[in-house]
Design a protein around this motif. Structure first.
Motif, PDB file in Angstrom:
ATOM      1  N   HIS A 195       0.695  -0.934   0.006  1.00  0.00           N
ATOM      2  CA  HIS A 195       0.450  -0.100   0.301  1.00  0.00           C
ATOM      3  C   HIS A 195       1.015   0.877   0.436  1.00  0.00           C
ATOM      4  O   HIS A 195       1.419   1.095   0.493  1.00  0.00           O
ATOM      5  N   ILE A 196       0.960   2.070  -0.952  1.00  0.00           N
ATOM      6  CA  ILE A 196       1.849   3.513  -1.332  1.00  0.00           C
ATOM      7  C   ILE A 196       0.530   4.443  -1.596  1.00  0.00           C
ATOM      8  O   ILE A 196      -0.311   4.572  -2.520  1.00  0.00           O
ATOM      9  N   ALA A 197       0.466   5.211  -0.696  1.00  0.00           N
ATOM     10  CA  ALA A 197      -0.045   6.037  -0.666  1.00  0.00           C
ATOM     11  C   ALA A 197       0.146   7.857  -0.084  1.00  0.00           C
ATOM     12  O   ALA A 197       0.676   6.622   0.662  1.00  0.00           O
ATOM     13  N   GLY A 198      -0.047   8.446  -0.506  1.00  0.00           N
ATOM     14  CA  GLY A 198       0.022   9.263   1.065  1.00  0.00           C
ATOM     15  C   GLY A 198      -0.654   9.354   1.978  1.00  0.00           C
ATOM     16  O   GLY A 198      -1.524   8.372   2.873  1.00  0.00           O
ATOM     17  N   SER A 199      -0.355  10.334   2.717  1.00  0.00           N
ATOM     18  CA  SER A 199      -0.980  10.342   4.453  1.00  0.00           C
ATOM     19  C   SER A 199      -2.157   9.977   4.578  1.00  0.00           C
ATOM     20  O   SER A 199      -2.612   9.406   5.802  1.00  0.00           O
ATOM     21  N   GLY A 200      -3.067  11.014   4.191  1.00  0.00           N
ATOM     22  CA  GLY A 200      -4.600  10.918   4.028  1.00  0.00           C
ATOM     23  C   GLY A 200      -5.361   9.650   3.255  1.00  0.00           C
ATOM     24  O   GLY A 200      -6.464   9.516   3.742  1.00  0.00           O
ATOM     25  N   THR A 201      -4.308   8.766   3.058  1.00  0.00           N
ATOM     26  CA  THR A 201      -5.195   7.336   2.272  1.00  0.00           C
ATOM     27  C   THR A 201      -4.751   6.244   2.971  1.00  0.00           C
ATOM     28  O   THR A 201      -4.591   5.343   2.640  1.00  0.00           O
ATOM     29  N   GLY A 202      -3.573   6.671   4.398  1.00  0.00           N
ATOM     30  CA  GLY A 202      -3.643   5.065   4.853  1.00  0.00           C
ATOM     31  C   GLY A 202      -1.961   4.582   4.247  1.00  0.00           C
ATOM     32  O   GLY A 202      -1.210   4.643   5.520  1.00  0.00           O
ATOM     33  N   GLY A 203      -1.107   6.455   4.630  1.00  0.00           N
ATOM     34  CA  GLY A 203       0.145   6.264   4.181  1.00  0.00           C
ATOM     35  C   GLY A 203       1.048   5.084   2.870  1.00  0.00           C
ATOM     36  O   GLY A 203       0.166   3.828   2.442  1.00  0.00           O
ATOM     37  N   ASN A 204       2.031   4.902   3.319  1.00  0.00           N
ATOM     38  CA  ASN A 204       2.897   3.272   2.906  1.00  0.00           C
ATOM     39  C   ASN A 204       2.661   1.971   4.043  1.00  0.00           C
ATOM     40  O   ASN A 204       2.705   2.418   4.881  1.00  0.00           O
ATOM     41  N   THR A 205       1.992   1.273   3.737  1.00  0.00           N
ATOM     42  CA  THR A 205       2.083  -0.180   4.486  1.00  0.00           C
ATOM     43  C   THR A 205       3.001  -1.167   3.665  1.00  0.00           C
ATOM     44  O   THR A 205       2.957  -1.773   2.584  1.00  0.00           O
ATOM     45  N   GLY A 206       4.340  -1.647   4.251  1.00  0.00           N
ATOM     46  CA  GLY A 206       4.978  -3.251   4.164  1.00  0.00           C
ATOM     47  C   GLY A 206       5.043  -3.642   5.228  1.00  0.00           C
ATOM     48  O   GLY A 206       5.020  -4.123   6.073  1.00  0.00           O
TER      49      GLY A 206
END
Length: 217
Positions: A195-206
């Protein structure tokens, strides 16, 4: 906490592959796959049992991928976590996950091997695990064969989610390094940013994945 996965792959007419994977922290499934397709009229079923624990929450699922070759470079695919169970204290929920359908096309088989995957997640699962709306995704696979039986795989991709409150676009990226130890046994290490996205849509997760496979026949 880590997620543990036991994998079995059956290929018709014949082949059986067994594997064991460890993911930490517990996250999505193994992301980077080979760039090759299964081949004309070949059917391959990849199924597994996963278990993870976070504090008092225990989760089980049976991720399964069915691949059917309709040409040497093209295959049909259906994928789902299928049976899912979550338990926390006295509360237990059991159901069925969403279904994802798609195509895989192998563009080149040289160095690097290149494939494209087009999938769409359909909201077909039980309410507890059903995602809102349809989620099309496009992934690319680049694969290099290295010296001493090693190989490198890179899988970038993008997913577009249509929901009631708007459309969200997120990216993901997988990097995998594997090595063969003879004709039957292989090990791998993978970095997965699912999940690579801006902080407003959850940010980065790995997470990191590691494991091995053994070909029985």
């Amino acid at each position: 906490m880590p997620k543990y996965t036991c994998l079995a792959t059956m290929r018709i007419p014949r082949a059986l592959l067994l594997g064991f994977f460890l993911s930490t922290p517990a996250g999505a499934q193994i992301m980077v796959e080979p760039s090759s397709t299964v081949g004309t009229r070949a059917l391959q079923i990849e199924t597994s049992l996963t278990h993870s624990r976070k504090e008092t929450l225990r989760s089980w699922s049976t991720p399964t991928l069915v691949r059917l070759g309709i040409g040497e470079a093209l295959e049909l695919r259906a994928e789902s976590d299928l049976w899912v169970r979550e338990a926390s204290g006295a509360n237990t929920h059991t159901g069925v996950a969403d279904l994802s359908v798609g195509l895989k096309w192998t563009a080149t088989v040289g160095q690097p091997g290149l494939s494209l995957l087009l999938h769409t997640n359909l909201p077909t699962g039980s309410h507890q695990w059903q995602r809102e709306g349809v989620h099309p995704s496009l992934r690319g696979i680049l694969e290099w064969n290295l010296a001493a039986g090693a190989h490198l795989g890179i899988m970038p991709g993008v997913e577009r989610s249509g929901m009631v409150d708007g459309v969200e676009t997120t990216g993901f990226l997988g990097l995998a390094l594997g090595k063969g130890w003879g004709k039957r046994f292989r090990t791998f290490l993978e970095l997965e940013l699912y999940h690579i996205a801006g902080s407003g849509t959850g940010g980065n997760t790995g997470n990191w994945n590691a494991g091995g496979t053994y070909l029985l026949g």
